[in-house]
Design an enzyme around this catalytic site. Structure first.
Site, PDB file in Angstrom:
ATOM      1  N   CYS A  95      -0.650   4.107   2.025  1.00 36.88           N
ATOM      2  CA  CYS A  95      -0.532   3.918   3.477  1.00 36.88           C
ATOM      3  C   CYS A  95       0.886   4.186   3.976  1.00 36.88           C
ATOM      4  CB  CYS A  95      -0.911   2.492   3.864  1.00 36.88           C
ATOM      5  SG  CYS A  95      -2.492   1.920   3.215  1.00 36.88           S
ATOM      6  N   ASP A  96       1.875   3.690   3.232  1.00 38.55           N
ATOM      7  CA  ASP A  96       3.241   3.653   3.754  1.00 38.55           C
ATOM      8  C   ASP A  96       4.240   4.525   3.013  1.00 38.55           C
ATOM      9  OD1 ASP A  96       2.295   1.675   5.517  1.00 38.55           O
ATOM     10  OD2 ASP A  96       2.731   0.078   4.087  1.00 38.55           O
ATOM     11  N   CYS A 124       0.842  -1.201   0.000  1.00 39.31           N
ATOM     12  CA  CYS A 124       0.000   0.000   0.000  1.00 39.31           C
ATOM     13  C   CYS A 124       0.875   1.249   0.000  1.00 39.31           C
ATOM     14  CB  CYS A 124      -0.939   0.001   1.199  1.00 39.31           C
ATOM     15  SG  CYS A 124      -2.072   1.417   1.220  1.00 39.31           S
TER      16      CYS A 124
END
Length: 380
Positions: free
Chosen positions: A200-201, A197
């Site tokens: 997300c990261d 992701c």
């Protein structure tokens, strides 16, 4: 056997999961927490209604609301319905799809984009808080995986290995699992440079001003590569074929970005590093040549698989297996059954959007129960 977990027992499990997520641990826990195999009821084959599911060891429970799932969507729904005094039952699963209770967030190290945590929070700690809040308002949680459902009649029936729950309404929030590639080093450097992701990261400090790589050939790969150029010094798109399946406009956007370099007809054979990801061994499938690609991050963008197989086709699914909901609602093809989170969302797939749909599903479910004379309460 009642497998509802106490707070202390759950904490011990989470601590153990943090230390070791191996299959040997799963086997040890299963032997401690499950009835002997000979005592478990076996659903009859080829029987959609499962009317013969009558083992004497089965525990039959009745509820207005049954929630299937353990991530932000499921627990948001649980918080709302329990505060409405609907006394929901929630099946959080036990290593369902090889994921710990809590869902995809349990596979993430630090979460920095969930509101309320300016310093960030570990994924397992965040899901632990979700769970505690659900319990606080009266949600009954079972650490068991739903194996079958019968939505052909009301009350709806939800089956695990040791329980049959009859419910007036159901929220399915089982999520979707990011597809991963397996090669030497892929597990070693998971959450140490390898992720599924980028949104997300990607903004994490370990990726800033460092060369990064994305594996994939669809729109998601193009989108994630473009996103990562905000943080990385260079982004490589690695694709096993000689052409992308992404839309022309997404391909053009990636091709026009000076920080993106495309590596076609190639696969990752190995990841290496010292503690954190340091590089990849990449093989060209046409020439057989191998290259050493120095990167600090690798992001899989090869799709997700929604956890809907247990539904056995009883709800309408799209061609990719996601639950179809009516536009603007969380209603499924069957009245009284609602879906929330990534199991019905193939676009955003974020913890915060999952929580929002969990809220929507809970509010719509409550209205459904009121309209059909099941209860008189109302959330606030």
């Amino acid at each position: 056997m009642n497998k509802t977990l106490t707070r202390s027992r759950y904490s011990k499990i989470i601590t153990s999961l943090k230390k070791a997520r191996s299959r040997s641990f799963v086997k040890i826990f299963s032997s401690m927490s499950s009835p002997p195999q000979s005592q478990l009821p076996i659903p009859p084959q080829n029987s959609p209604s499962m009317n013969n599911y009558n083992d004497t060891n089965i525990q039959i429970l009745r509820t207005q609301v049954c929630i299937i799932g353990s991530g932000p969507a499921a627990h948001t729904a649980a918080i709302y319905t329990s505060r409405a005094d609907l006394k929901p039952i929630l099946f959080e699963g036990f290593m369902a799809n090889d994921i710990a209770p809590g869902g995809q967030l349990t596979t993430t190290s630090e979460v920095e984009n969930f509101p309320g945590f300016p310093e960030g929070i570990q994924g397992l700690d965040l899901t632990d808080r979700f769970r505690n809040q659900s319990i606080r308002f009266g949600t009954e949680i079972f650490t068991e995986t739903v194996t079958n459902v019968d939505f052909s009649t009301t009350p709806f029936r939800i089956y695990s290995d040791s329980k049959l729950v009859e419910a007036d309404s159901v929220i399915v929030a089982t999520g979707a699992i990011a597809k991963k590639l397996k090669f030497p080093g892929s597990e070693v450097f998971w959450n140490r440079g390898i992720s599924a992701c980028a949104v997300c990261d990607g903004a994490a400090p370990i990726f800033r001003d460092k060369p990064l790589a994305v594996v994939g050939g669809g729109d998601s790969a193009m989108e994630e590569a473009n996103f990562l150029t905000k943080f990385g010094s260079m982004v490589y798109i690695i694709h096993r074929r000689d052409t992308f399946r992404a839309s022309k406009i997404m391909q053009k956007k990636a091709a026009s970005n000076p920080k993106i370099e495309v590596i076609l007809n190639s696969v990752v054979e190995e990841a290496y590093g010292d503690g954190a990801l340091g590089g990849l061994k990449v093989k060209n499938l046409v020439s057989g040549d191998k290259m050493d690609l120095k990167v600090s991050g690798l992001f899989f963008a090869i799709g997700h698989e929604p956890a809907t197989k247990f539904l056995d086709g009883q709800l309408e699914l799209d061609p990719d297996g996601y639950i179809v909901t009516k536009p603007g609602t969380m209603e499924t093809s069957i009245r009284g059954i609602f879906a929330a989170g990534d199991v019905q969302d193939k676009k955003y797939r974020q913890a915060i959007t999952a929580a929002g749909t969990g809220c929507m599903a809970a509010l719509e479910l409550e209205h459904y129960l009121q309209e059909n004379g099941y209860q008189d309460g109302k959330t606030d």
